[in-house]
Scaffold this motif. Structure first.
Motif, mmCIF file in Angstrom:
data_model
loop_
_atom_site.group_PDB
_atom_site.id
_atom_site.type_symbol
_atom_site.label_atom_id
_atom_site.label_comp_id
_atom_site.label_asym_id
_atom_site.label_seq_id
_atom_site.Cartn_x
_atom_site.Cartn_y
_atom_site.Cartn_z
ATOM 1 N N GLY A 85 0.799 -1.222 0.000
ATOM 2 C CA GLY A 85 0.000 0.000 0.000
ATOM 3 C C GLY A 85 0.828 1.266 0.000
ATOM 4 N N SER A 109 -0.272 -0.142 -5.240
ATOM 5 C CA SER A 109 -0.891 0.700 -4.218
ATOM 6 C C SER A 109 -2.411 0.562 -4.223
ATOM 7 C CB SER A 109 -0.488 2.166 -4.414
ATOM 8 O OG SER A 109 -0.905 2.642 -5.675
ATOM 9 N N ASP A 121 -4.512 -0.715 -0.964
ATOM 10 C CA ASP A 121 -5.571 -0.007 -0.246
ATOM 11 C C ASP A 121 -6.606 -0.983 0.313
ATOM 12 O OD1 ASP A 121 -4.416 2.429 -0.695
ATOM 13 O OD2 ASP A 121 -5.585 2.879 -2.494
ATOM 14 N N LYS A 164 -4.651 -3.585 2.919
ATOM 15 C CA LYS A 164 -4.313 -3.064 4.251
ATOM 16 C C LYS A 164 -5.463 -3.240 5.234
ATOM 17 C CE LYS A 164 -2.972 1.051 2.939
ATOM 18 N NZ LYS A 164 -2.423 2.429 2.991
#
Length: 452
Positions: free
Chosen positions: A62, A70, A74, A77
């Motif tokens: 992330g 990334s 998101d 996480k």
């Protein structure tokens, strides 16, 4: 059976990655990281430890500069933190909680106080949605630290293995980033500064994670007395240097020097002898170990040696003087962006100081936890136990205390740093009165008998 599964997965990952590298480098990276995650989860013993590894990997993904990662991170996480909380609850629910010492109790209640202040700040936050999300994650983070430290870590062998697992996970991530940079992978070297950043969003994040990994690794190497671990320290050490992060280089150096001179005479002699031997070797073969890394110590970026950080530090007191409640928990980035766009901000995207960021977000009330955590790090630095893995835990407190003066990362629970740093700090406090020796844990015995 486990070894066969790992062999099959490894072979498949390598073959797939080789084909993907030719046609789609980003797909190759995603495959490599996912494969590493699967292998790690198979090899790691115990469900809680697997959830912890998964959280570190998800946070790293992330915090990547690669959009494909990334975006995946998101979602990963939130799921990883949820699984860590669930694993913590399920694996410790039948264990009696116990405080190891007064420092342990006070530290956890300080973290709960910060969580409470974060929740209250939602009433006036400049970025309420972000504050709500980050407060929820922080509460989960503190819950895990609280429960694990009062139950699971009563067994110091389990504590040591958990820290060792964190070291290997972080080192693996650093190795992946280093290989990508060496192979010219897009973005692994910052286009803006020309500095190494691996899989992370910027070189400074790489540097501070590498610095904490390095000092933790020294403690793990002393604990295990394994030549392989000592050799593996080359990975985080090289990433600290290649990131060219002045803060991380200073923090790691000071921490290592401190635990060396505060340890035994034998340790000091060995350290000095090793340093002299390495120096002679470098000079004899004319190896350019540092490259341009040291040049940044005299670079006047942003108009001064602090890269314009002092502007942000002064701004904090100006803002809180006018708005004593602060901008709200985790609202710094959004608030600075809005204020800068309106022409009333400092023109920076970060405060670049963890202690001052607490004050900026929580107002003058944030001064209390800011001073407390600084005192806590000093308290750990002067701990009596400086043997084995505790050496690395103490060094982590020293390195982190220095890092936090220049980077706003102490409570940034959306990236890997806090999951390395705070777990090490609480582990250090728990083990103040219990020297950690390499032994077979009850957990390992249970696993050997077929229990999860």
């Amino acid at each position: 059976m486990r070894q066969n599964i790992v062999l099959i997965l490894t072979t498949g990952i390598i073959l797939t990655a080789v084909l993907a590298i030719v046609y789609a480098p980003i797909i190759a990276l995603v495959i490599a990281l996912m494969g590493m995650s699967v292998i790690a989860l198979i090899l790691v013993k115990g469900w809680w430890r697997r959830a912890y590894v998964g959280t570190l990997l998800a946070m790293a993904i992330g915090a990547s500069h690669i959009d494909a990662l990334s975006r995946l991170g998101d979602l990963a996480k939130a799921g990883a933190v949820g699984l860590l909380v669930l694993a913590t609850f399920l694996t410790t629910r039948d264990q009696e909680a116990s405080w190891q010492n007064l420092s342990h109790r006070v530290t956890l209640w300080m973290l709960w106080t910060v969580a409470s202040l974060a929740g209250i700040s939602l009433l006036w936050s400049e970025a309420r949605a972000t504050s709500v999300t980050q407060t929820a994650i922080f509460i989960a983070f503190v819950y895990v630290l609280h429960r694990v430290s009062t139950t699971r870590w009563q067994n110091t062998s389990v504590l040591a293995k958990d820290i060792g697992t964190a070291y290997w996970t972080s080192t693996s991530l650093l190795a992946v980033g280093g290989l990508l940079a060496a192979g010219g992978f897009p973005g692994a070297i910052s286009e803006f500064s020309g500095r190494y950043q691996g899989i992370f969003t910027n070189p400074n994040l790489l540097g501070l994670i590498a610095a904490i990994t390095l000092v933790l690794g020294i403690g793990w190497a002393l604990h295990k007395r394994s030549p392989m671990i000592w050799v593996s320290l080359i990975i985080p050490a090289s990433q600290v240097i290649l990131s060219e992060s002045r803060t991380s280089m200073i923090a790691a150096a000071v921490a290592i020097i401190w635990v060396t001179i505060s340890g035994s005479v034998v340790r000091t002699i060995v350290a000095v002898f090793t340093a002299l031997t390495v120096t002679v070797f470098i000079q004899a073969f004319r190896i350019d170990l540092w490259g341009e890394s040291l040049d940044r110590f005299t670079a006047m970026e942003g108009g001064d040696l602090f890269n314009a950080r002092t502007t942000g530090w002064e701004y904090v007191f100006t803002y809180v003087g006018e708005n004593p409640l602060g901008v709200g928990w985790a609202a710094t980035t959004d608030a600075l962006a809005a204020f800068n766009a309106a022409g009333i901000g400092p023109g920076l995207s970060s405060i670049h100081n963890s202690y001052l960021q607490l004050i900026y977000e929580l107002g003058w009330l944030g001064l209390v936890p800011a001073l407390f955590v600084l005192a806590l790090f000093i308290h750990v630095a002067f701990a009596r136990n400086t043997l084995g893995i505790q050496t690395g835990l103490i060094a982590t407190a020293i390195a982190g205390a220095i890092i936090h003066f220049a980077e706003s990362t102490m409570f940034g629970v959306g990236q890997p740093y806090p999951y390395l740093f705070w777990f090490a700090i609480v582990a250090a406090i728990v083990s103040f009165d219990s020297p950690i020796r390499p032994t077979i844990s009850a957990e390992d015995v249970a696993i050997q008998h077929g229990q999860p």
